[in-house]
Design a protein around this motif. Sequence first.
Motif, PDB file in Angstrom:
ATOM      1  N   THR A 420       6.114  -1.433   7.220  1.00 30.24           N
ATOM      2  CA  THR A 420       5.922  -2.812   7.999  1.00 30.24           C
ATOM      3  C   THR A 420       7.357  -3.053   8.508  1.00 30.24           C
ATOM      4  OG1 THR A 420       5.786  -4.306   6.473  1.00 30.24           O
ATOM      5  CG2 THR A 420       3.618  -3.403   7.027  1.00 30.24           C
ATOM      6  N   PHE A 421       7.593  -3.498   9.624  1.00 33.17           N
ATOM      7  CA  PHE A 421       8.682  -4.047  10.205  1.00 33.17           C
ATOM      8  C   PHE A 421      10.071  -3.188   9.890  1.00 33.17           C
ATOM      9  CE2 PHE A 421       5.932  -7.487   9.310  1.00 33.17           C
ATOM     10  CZ  PHE A 421       5.917  -8.083  10.689  1.00 33.17           C
ATOM     11  N   GLY A 422       9.647  -1.794   9.778  1.00 32.07           N
ATOM     12  CA  GLY A 422      10.838  -0.741   9.594  1.00 32.07           C
ATOM     13  C   GLY A 422      11.233  -0.472   8.238  1.00 32.07           C
ATOM     14  N   LYS A 423      10.426  -0.973   7.326  1.00 32.68           N
ATOM     15  CA  LYS A 423      10.522  -0.507   5.988  1.00 32.68           C
ATOM     16  C   LYS A 423       9.261  -0.548   5.096  1.00 32.68           C
ATOM     17  CE  LYS A 423      12.291  -5.134   4.653  1.00 32.68           C
ATOM     18  NZ  LYS A 423      13.536  -5.775   4.268  1.00 32.68           N
ATOM     19  N   LYS A 424       9.489   0.114   4.087  1.00 31.70           N
ATOM     20  CA  LYS A 424       8.258   0.300   3.163  1.00 31.70           C
ATOM     21  C   LYS A 424       7.813  -1.341   2.685  1.00 31.70           C
ATOM     22  CE  LYS A 424       8.879   4.884   1.244  1.00 31.70           C
ATOM     23  NZ  LYS A 424       9.155   5.532   0.318  1.00 31.70           N
ATOM     24  N   LEU A 425       6.600  -1.528   2.347  1.00 27.34           N
ATOM     25  CA  LEU A 425       6.102  -2.715   1.878  1.00 27.34           C
ATOM     26  C   LEU A 425       6.887  -3.111   0.564  1.00 27.34           C
ATOM     27  CD1 LEU A 425       2.098  -2.954   2.167  1.00 27.34           C
ATOM     28  CD2 LEU A 425       4.029  -4.222   3.298  1.00 27.34           C
TER      29      LEU A 425
END
Length: 547
Positions: A420-425
């Motif tokens: 999400t939002f360009g990176k892993k949770l």
Amino acid sequence: MSKIFTQADVSSHNKPDSLWIVVDGDVYDVTKFADDHPGGKKILQRVGGKDASKQFWKYHNEGILKKYQGKLQIGSLDTKPKAAAPAPAAAPAPAPKAAPKPKAAAAAASSSHEETEALEPFGQLIPFADPSWYQSYHSPYYNETHAALRAEIREWVETAIDPYVTEWDEKKEVPAEIYKEMGKRGYLAGLLGTKYQSNYVENPIKSVPAEKWDLFHEMLLTDELSRTGSGGFVWNVIGGFGIGCPPLVKFGKKPLVDRILPGILNGDKRICLAITEPDAGSDVANLTCEAKLSEDGKHYIVNGEKKWITNGIWSDYFTTAVRTGGPGMNGVSLLLIERDFPGVSTRRMDCQGVWSSGTTYITFEDVKVPVENLIGKENQGFRVIMTNFNHERIGIIIQCLRFSRVCYEESVKYANKRRTFGKKLIEHPVIRLKLAHMARQIEASYNWLENLIYQCEKMGETEAMLRLGGAIASLKAQATVTFEFCAREASQIFGGLSYSRGGQGGKVERLYRDVRAYAIPGGSEEIMLDLSIRQSLRVAKMTGMKL
């Protein structure tokens, strides 16, 4: 031996009449499955002849892969690199020495729990997803017999149970052959909080000699079964049995035990505990189901109702609390009521969670029960019930803490692949904080559990009931609160996937529904916390507390 395919082989099968896909290096023929695919055949056709791993894991969990692997996998992808040109001959380099494996504990320490070496690592080694001894932490409680049992159970669960648990939960029933297998494997004989019942079983447990069986083996058995992430499944195979059978074993007359127990422990017959009534839950002393002695003194005539009885719909025997005397705890007795006695009727109850556990409403109408079926002494059944509650609550604690770990483990796996939002949770601090809070509660509670199991093993039953009752009640409340916290936090991490049944968030959704089934039965959290203080202070006063 698995057949090996090249990528070119797979690529040529990309048409509706011949459709292959690759998931994690394994090749699957989904041609006939396409019409049954829940997402529609077009989705499969779009990835025909290709590696579909990314798409698969976006929508499915491990259980789905295990469920269909045996039916659809036809081989594996050839992943070997192409051979390079041969190099000039040279003297072979000496092979590197393998790192020494941790030494296993001596099996002789089984009953004495002497200091031992750490056992070899086991499982996926995700921190806090398993108890610390699975990851080569030193522990005074476990040895090679525990490790052998752990491997035996996990292999069975992962191959024969885990892939089908969701299906069974939806059907609200576990196949009878699974319960029978519990008996054939000798597991039922070890789940009674007593020494291993080897005299009554046809097939003793394979991985642990009966004389070395201890309460940590029993804890481990319940813990590993709970990795399925289904309270309904666990209650189906050990719920009614685990609380209905111990009173019979410990307090039943020998002729009754000899007649009834073999069928139960071998998985041919089922038993449950029938205490709770429409108007008597935690307030056991005020139950009203009545048993009057017949004029000839040969039978008790039972009239009354029982509610929320686990496994009752399938049970052959009911360990039943009845009123044989005056009001209060001194008028309660236990009877073994058999299903084929006239006047016994059962009906299934629909509940929020634990769907496959068979929650039941029971009615007794003028049921004639032979006096030989009395468990313990007349009007002294309350003590038997209270002794049994400790065993029941420890079982609930074990299940709650493993379910908490399941919520945590599922969350860790999902957070490492969801972006999400360009990176892993997992790269978001707020997600790591949720995982940290889950882990700290699980580990603190589990270490308390291990200590109490150890005390139960060292103390006699009467001493344990007196001295540990308060602590067990308190930990029961702690474990259910931890379970609820972990289920909620996992649901927040999974988002909408934990709101729909099945799929990647299926275990979390199911466990969230099961939370109430653990927070209330066996004594609600409020009752447990009050009991823990009252009993602990009372016992301390008797044993020399100074204020």
